[in-house]
Design a protein around this motif. Structure first.
Motif, PDB file in Angstrom:
ATOM      1  N   LEU A 178       0.856  -1.197   0.000  1.00  0.00           N
ATOM      2  CA  LEU A 178       0.000   0.000   0.000  1.00  0.00           C
ATOM      3  C   LEU A 178       0.888   1.242   0.000  1.00  0.00           C
TER       4      LEU A 178
ATOM      5  N   GLN B 114      -3.229   1.274 -10.528  1.00  0.00           N
ATOM      6  CA  GLN B 114      -2.899   1.914  -9.254  1.00  0.00           C
ATOM      7  C   GLN B 114      -2.341   3.327  -9.437  1.00  0.00           C
TER       8      GLN B 114
ATOM      9  N   LYS C  59      -3.754   6.620  -7.729  1.00  0.00           N
ATOM     10  CA  LYS C  59      -4.810   6.255  -6.772  1.00  0.00           C
ATOM     11  C   LYS C  59      -4.344   6.420  -5.328  1.00  0.00           C
ATOM     12  N   GLU C  60      -3.156   7.001  -5.156  1.00  0.00           N
ATOM     13  CA  GLU C  60      -2.685   7.210  -3.797  1.00  0.00           C
ATOM     14  C   GLU C  60      -3.733   8.037  -3.072  1.00  0.00           C
TER      15      GLU C  60
ATOM     16  N   TRP D  89      -8.333   2.022  -3.951  1.00  0.00           N
ATOM     17  CA  TRP D  89      -7.062   1.350  -4.261  1.00  0.00           C
ATOM     18  C   TRP D  89      -7.318  -0.045  -4.809  1.00  0.00           C
TER      19      TRP D  89
ATOM     20  N   TYR E 173      -6.231  -3.390  -5.283  1.00  0.00           N
ATOM     21  CA  TYR E 173      -5.114  -4.073  -4.623  1.00  0.00           C
ATOM     22  C   TYR E 173      -4.826  -5.449  -5.201  1.00  0.00           C
TER      23      TYR E 173
END
Lengths: 912, 414
Positions: free
Chosen positions: B24, B316, B319-320, B328, B330
């Protein structure tokens, strides 16, 4: 399944291209480059396995009405058509069976026994590219190529194997550091370690709490000890304070007992005695002084009184008042004298003016009658003068008229005689000189009257007047005669009469003048008589005389006034003298030198002032004396009272003498001092009866106290350190409870673990895939490869014309081995290129021969590297082979066609 | 019986790190890190807003028997909020934070009651009037295989009887050793409410009397999808209403995409992006798993090389997390099927046949053996528990090999 033919509806460059008579053994397809050989192969492949989605391979051409086509096969003696036209993704496929039934995609798959495009290519499509592309001529590559050729026909296994190996080692190596998993593992270990350490630290919580509790307990214990120390210290301090007091108490007691009798004694006895005694001394001195002063004052009074004159002041002041009047009078006198002087001056000037002596004046009478008479005389003179003027005028006018007529007459006469005018002028001058004479006489009269003598003046005047009158009279008479004569002569009738008349008038007038002169003379006599009567012996005209009379009257009045002033002055002088005399007398009395009144009075006033001061002084002295007497009386009273007080003190102290009193007093004072000290000491020791005195000296106490303080200090320091320790531990606890690092680490650790699992799984898949591949290969090698090599051996022997007799499969670490008929064993790399290609071809064909599915083998120009002889042998071999398996041989070389006369399809470069 | 209301929650699992979403970005990492704490805080907010009479925590307060001090303090502060508002709280420990664990003791607020290892009942008073009895117990150790429901007994008929039971309903084989019970066990007790815990999926087993698993308060694993929170229960004589309140702000999401209709990776990427921009993800944190299903030639592409990883990374990008939320992606799960037919391939003699044959006969022992270099590696084995679904590993390996060996069309059209 043999391919009999095809019908291309539209594919690549082909449209509606139909072939239906393919050989079921060897079918050669010739075409130059770009003629469409590859397209044809692609068509077959696409119909079987679907249209490729890859755009570069697309053979769809828009202009064709239909895209696709069909392949005609013969399956177990029955024809079967596979038709694929352009549809959704890979196209729509239909299988037309000979019985008219239609099959689907699934049926096709079943027909092809699940074969896929790649397998088809690897198995049935053979050219030498694979060989050339994948060999680096090493033994190993040769081996693997040959191996692959015998296994799948293609070279992909090797690639896959290498790829899988690579992916695995990228992820993990048992002893590596760099691969992803190795690296991540280390990270994870580190995180885990941090977590563990953090947890370990967190585990110290209870321990720390216990530590804090222990520290707190220790602090409490220390506190108790500290309190006991403090108590002991206080006790020692107390003992230290009372020890000297107790000693003092004893000493005071002893001293008190040793004192002489000291009671009864009045409060503050000694100081009271001193006070009273001091006052007695002071008062006595006071009295003495007062008495001396009294004597002095009395003496001074006597002296002063001898000098005193009581009435002088009164007199002098009276004189002073008189002096005020005196001064006024003096001023008055001065004024009068001045007036007198002025009047005298005026008188003298008046006298001078009238040119009369005082003596004359005195004789002159200026009475009223005199003035009246003179006045009448003056009036008569005035009338006389007026009469004269009139008479004179009429005379003159008459004369003039006469003269004029005479002139006329003369003029008439003159024409005959001319001397008459001369007479006329003489007459005139005569008349003029008489007037001058009169004037002179007047001046003479006045001048002489004033200067010399009025008589002389009168005399002179009379002479002159007479002379004048005489002169006049003579002159006139002659003139008249001359004129009348001439008139009468010359004028005969008219003028002679006129002259006569006028002459008569003129004579009348002259008579009147004579008359006036007589009267005038009488008047002058009357005037002279007046002069004599009133003593005015001065020759003056009546008018002037009148003035003189007035003036004389004034002078006379002035003389009278002067006399009055003189009398006033005299009176003043007298009065002043009276005052002066008074002053002089006083001066004499007080022995003052008299110079003048003013100075004298000043001096007198000074003397009187002094006298007054003396009197006042004496009065003051008297007052002082009486006050002194009073004071003396008071002081005497005080003195008595003081002595009485002293006696009282003695009585109170039960003593008779001052000496006794003082001795007793001192003793009492000392006793009091001791007692007060004793009271203090007693009070300080109050309640201390119980406190034991355990030490003999202060030093001893100090020593013990220092010992306790030292221990106390040590303990305090320990306490401080304990508190610090608690604070440190509490801070640790706070950090432990507030810190969120553990969560962070746990999450990180979990994340890494997740990541590792994911990578691990990936690795596992690669690893398993590798294993599967290995196992499959092993299985193949074991089960299928021998069969394949058996066929290949046969083919190879045939294609090499029996030169090579055997192919040995790889065993253990050894690769392929090929045996020559002379017994020599070669490794693939030791073979010539052509032989190697032959070997490769044989193995490929062997693989096809063992495959259960039968499809035409497509050989793409496989003879290019063969020499003519070998090509011929190969051709023979292929021909033989095609009896087992249908072969489509593609070539772009015309020579290949040699000796193959049947079943050749020639593709043109431009098909249409 | 008078009206009462209470909040029922379970499985706080404080200290439980998120798992399933790896790597993450820092912002999301931080957001996710405190999500359980935030959810708990919000849960207490809900209790305060609804002015409930008491709050029930049905077990597994902490994720491990080692309870971090920080999390204990977090719970302490939240309980103190209740305490200050005059709201009582009843808590029990579950299998995760069983009483035999090692932790640092904390003095909890007086109004918070922690159940001991034996089933006991605690009366709840409003003023002098007893309104309810709350029954419960804490796990003395990690495993309780006994049916604990037998120890629950009604105290009287005048007040509500509420049972707090952390355990699993029988038949759930995975959770056999956690105080198993049957529904009829509970119904027979004639209680007014059963506040269950342990199962993280929110479930109302029975409506009347309510037998309720409220689920955990914050999903921490990719399988714990959807909203998480608590129930507000109001009781008034016979009327019982249960209302769910969502309190978690990080949600695990699963988006399923059928690949059979998608031809290119680009299209797939675009469709995934579209999903990520969906309205439902506009607020809060969302961890999104994409599950690809269907038969598709894309499957074959996605299998090879790192295509799937690359695709995930592409999704991703950008998408922080933002301040109050994030979306997010994942994980991409390739549950689609290849376009070839394995059975057909198996019929084909030759190498593929051998390969499939080998694959078929490839046992789990073989897998264990072959992955031993990593999974039994001296150092690595600590981080690698045995792979649970070893058969899928073989399947994947086979698919991977086939993707290399077999043409993407496999003779099929779709």
């Amino acid at each position: 399944m043999k391919l009999i033919g095809w019908h291309i509806y539209g594919f690549g460059k082909f449209e509606d291209y139909k072939v239906s008579t393919l050989s079921d053994q060897l079918q050669t397809i010739y075409g130059e480059n770009e003629a469409g050989k590859s397209t044809l192969i692609a068509f077959i492949e696409n119909v079987l396995f679907g249209f490729s989605s890859r755009k570069e391979e697309s053979y769809f051409v828009k202009k064709y009405s239909r895209t696709g086509g069909c392949l005609y096969f013969e399956l177990d003696g029955s024809p079967i058509t596979i038709e694929r036209t352009r549809g959704k993704a890979s196209g729509d496929v239909m299988i037309h069976y000979f019985d008219g039934t239609i099959g689907s995609e699934e049926d096709l798959a079943r027909l092809l026994k699940g074969m896929d495009r790649k397998t088809f290519r690897q198995l049935f499509f053979c050219n030498l590219n694979t060989l050339h592309d994948h060999t680096d001529h090493s033994e190993e590559s040769w081996n693997s190529i040959l191996y692959e050729a015998g296994m799948t026909g293609g070279a992909s296994l090797l690639t896959i194997e290498k790829e899988l190996e690579k992916r695995q080692s990228e992820l993990f190596k048992p002893n590596g550091r760099k691969p992803l998993i190795n690296a991540k593992l280390e990270e994870w270990e580190n995180t885990k370690k941090s977590v563990y350490e953090l947890e370990k630290r967190n585990r110290t919580y209870n321990e720390t709490v216990d530590k804090i509790e222990a520290l707190k307990k220790r602090i409490e214990e220390n506190k108790v000890v500290l309190i006991s120390y403090q108590k002991k210290r206080r006790e020692l301090d107390y003992e230290k304070t009372i020890l000297p007091l107790v000693k003092e108490q004893t000493k005071l007691h002893r001293q008190l007992e040793s004192l002489p009798s000291h009671t009864p004694f009045p409060e503050d006895g000694l100081s009271q005695l001193d006070k009273w005694k001091e006052r007695v001394v002071i008062t006595s001195g006071e009295i003495e002084q007062v008495q001396t002063e009294q004597a002095e004052v009395e003496k001074e009074i006597t002296t002063q009184e001898l000098q005193g004159r009581h009435d002088l002041l009164h007199h002098v002041s009276q004189l002073n008042e008189q002096l005020v009047v005196y001064r006024t009078k003096q001023d008055e006198k001065k004024r009068l004298e001045k007036e007198k002087w002025e009047r005298d001056n005026k008188l003298h000037s008046s006298l001078k003016e009238v040119e009369l002596s005082e003596h004359q004046i005195i004789k002159m009478v200026t009475s009223f009658s005199a003035k009246e008479e003179l006045k009448a005389l003056v009036q008569r003179y005035q009338r006389s003068d007026q009469q004269y003027d009139y008479l004179n005028d009429s005379l003159l006018s008459a004369r003039e008229e006469l003269e004029r007529e005479e002139g006329e007459y003369e003029r008439l006469l003159a024409r005959r005689k001319g001397d008459r005018p001369k007479e006329h002028s003489t007459k005139k001058s005569t008349y003029r000189s008489s007037n001058v004479m009169l004037f002179i006489s007047l001046i003479l009269f006045l001048g002489i009257g004033i200067i010399e003598n009025w008589f002389l003046a009168i005399g002179a005047a009379v002479i002159v007047i007479v002379g004048a009158i005489v002169m006049r009279l003579t002159g006139e008479k002659s003139d008249e005669e001359h004129a009348e004569q001439r008139e009468l002569r010359r004028r005969s009738e008219s003028v002679k009469e006129q002259v006569e008349r006028l002459n008569r008038t003129y004579t009348k007038a002259a008579e009147k003048v004579d008359q006036w002169e007589l009267e005038r003379f009488q008047l002058d006599e009357a005037f002279e008589k007046w002069k004599a009567d009133y003593s005015f012996h001065i020759e003056l005209s009546p008018e002037l005389m009148s003035e003189l009379v007035e003036k004389v009257a004034v002078i006379k009045q002035m003389k009278q006034d002067a006399k009055v002033i003189e009398r006033q002055i005299e009176e003043l002088d007298y009065e002043m003298r009276v005052v002066e005399d008074g002053i002089k007398k006083k001066c004499e009395e007080v022995e003052v030198q008299f110079h003048d009144v003013e100075t004298a009075i000043q001096q007198l006033l000074l003397v009187a002032d002094k006298q007054r001061e003396t009197m006042q002084h004496i009065e003051k002295l008297h007052d002082k004396l009486s006050s002194l007497k009073q004071k003396e009386k008071n002081e005497q009273a005080k003195l008595r009272s003081y002595n009485k007080q002293i006696d009282q003190l003695f009585v109170e102290a039960e003593v008779n003498t001052e000496e006794e009193f003082r001795v007793k007093g001192n003793a009492q004072k000392e006793a009091r001092e001791l007692l007060s000290q004793k009271v203090i000491v007693d009070s300080q020791l109050d309640g201390a009866e119980d406190a034991g005195i355990n030490h003999s000296s202060v030093e001893e106490i100090e020593e013990e106290k220092a010992g306790i303080e030292k221990e106390e200090g040590v303990l305090m320091k320990e306490q401080q350190k304990l508190y610090q320790d608690i604070a440190t531990h509490q801070e640790q606890l706070r950090t432990l409870t507030e810190d969120g690092t553990l969560e962070d680490l746990l999450l990180k650790s979990q994340q890494k673990e997740d990541e590792l699992h994911s990578l691990g799984r990936k690795w596992a898949v690669f690893k398993v895939a590798s294993e599967l591949l290995q196992k499959a290969k092993a299985k193949y090698q074991e089960e299928r490869l021998p069969a394949v090599l058996h066929h290949a051996e046969r083919y190879f022997s045939a294609i090499t014309d029996g030169r090579y007799t055997a192919i040995h499969a790889p065993k253990d670490k050894n690769g392929f081995q090929i045996r020559h008929r002379d017994g020599t064993v070669y490794l693939p790399s030791q073979l010539s290129r052509g032989t190697a290609e032959q070997l490769y071809l044989c193995i490929r064909l062997a693989l096809v021969s063992v495959t259960s599915i039968k499809l035409p083998v497509i050989l793409d120009d496989i003879f290019v590297n063969f020499d003519e002889k070998r090509t011929e042998v190969a051709k023979g071999f292929i021909k033989e082979f095609s009896k087992e398996q249908q072969v489509l041989m593609l070539t772009c070389h015309q020579t290949t066609l040699d000796s193959i006369d049947d079943h050749v399809i020639k593709l043109e470069r431009v098909f249409h | 019986m008078k009206e009462i209301s209470f909040l029922h929650c379970a499985d706080l699992h404080l200290d439980r790190p998120f798992s399933g979403a790896q790597s993450l970005p820092p912002d999301i990492h931080n957001f996710v890190k405190d999500s359980a704490h935030r959810s708990l805080h919000k849960l207490i907010d809900v209790a305060l807003e609804n002015s409930v009479d008491f709050v029930l925590f049905a077990g597994d307060l902490f994720d491990s028997s080692y309870r971090s001090l920080h999390s204990q303090m977090v719970l302490y502060r939240e309980l103190q909020r209740l305490d200050k508002a005059g709201i009582r709280s009843f808590l029990s420990h579950g299998n995760h934070d069983a009483l035999d664990g090692e932790w640092n003791a904390i003095d909890w607020p007086k109004s918070s009651y922690f159940f001991g290892p034996e089933v006991e009942s605690v009366p709840f008073y409003r003023g002098n009037e007893k309104l309810a009895d709350i029954h419960g117990f804490s796990y003395p150790r990690r495993h309780v295989s006994e049916n604990m429901s037998t120890y629950f007994e009604r105290m009287d008929d005048e007040s509500y009887q509420i049972g707090m039971l952390h355990g699993n309903v029988e038949g759930n084989t995975d959770h056999a050793s956690y105080a198993p019970f049957t529904l009829s066990d509970l119904i027979d007790k004639n209680f007014d409410y059963w506040a269950l815990g342990h199962i993280h999926v929110r479930t109302i087993l029975v409506e009347n009397p309510p037998i309720v698993y409220p689920g955990n308060i914050q999903g921490a694993h990719r399988k714990e999808v959807g909203e998480k929170g608590c129930y507000i229960v109001s009781m008034d004589e016979g009327n019982i209403t249960t209302t769910f309140h969502s309190t978690s702000d990080v949600t695990w999401q699963k988006e399923t995409i059928d690949l059979s209709k998608i031809e290119t990776i680009q299209d797939l990427l675009r469709i995934c992006e579209e999903r990520l921009h969906d309205e439902t993800y506009s607020s809060g944190g969302h961890l999104v798993e994409f599950e690809f299903i269907g038969i598709s030639t894309l499957h074959h592409h996605l299998l090879q090389d790192d295509v799937l990883d690359d695709l995930l990374q592409a999704l991703q990008i950008g998408k922080e997390g933002e301040l109050d939320g994030f979306v997010w992606p994942y994980k991409l799960s390739l549950h689609s099927q290849p376009s070839w037919d394995r059975n057909e391939l198996r019929k084909q003699d030759g190498f593929l046949q051998d390969l499939l044959h080998v694959s078929d006969s490839y046992s789990t022992e073989d897998v264990t053996e072959s992955i031993a270099p990593l999974y039994h590696h001296r150092r690595a084995k600590k981080a690698f528990p045995p792979i649970e679904d070893q058969s899928t590993v073989v399947e994947e390996a086979e698919e991977l090999l086939l993707s290399y060996l077999v043409d993407d069309k496999g003779g099929r059209s779709s």
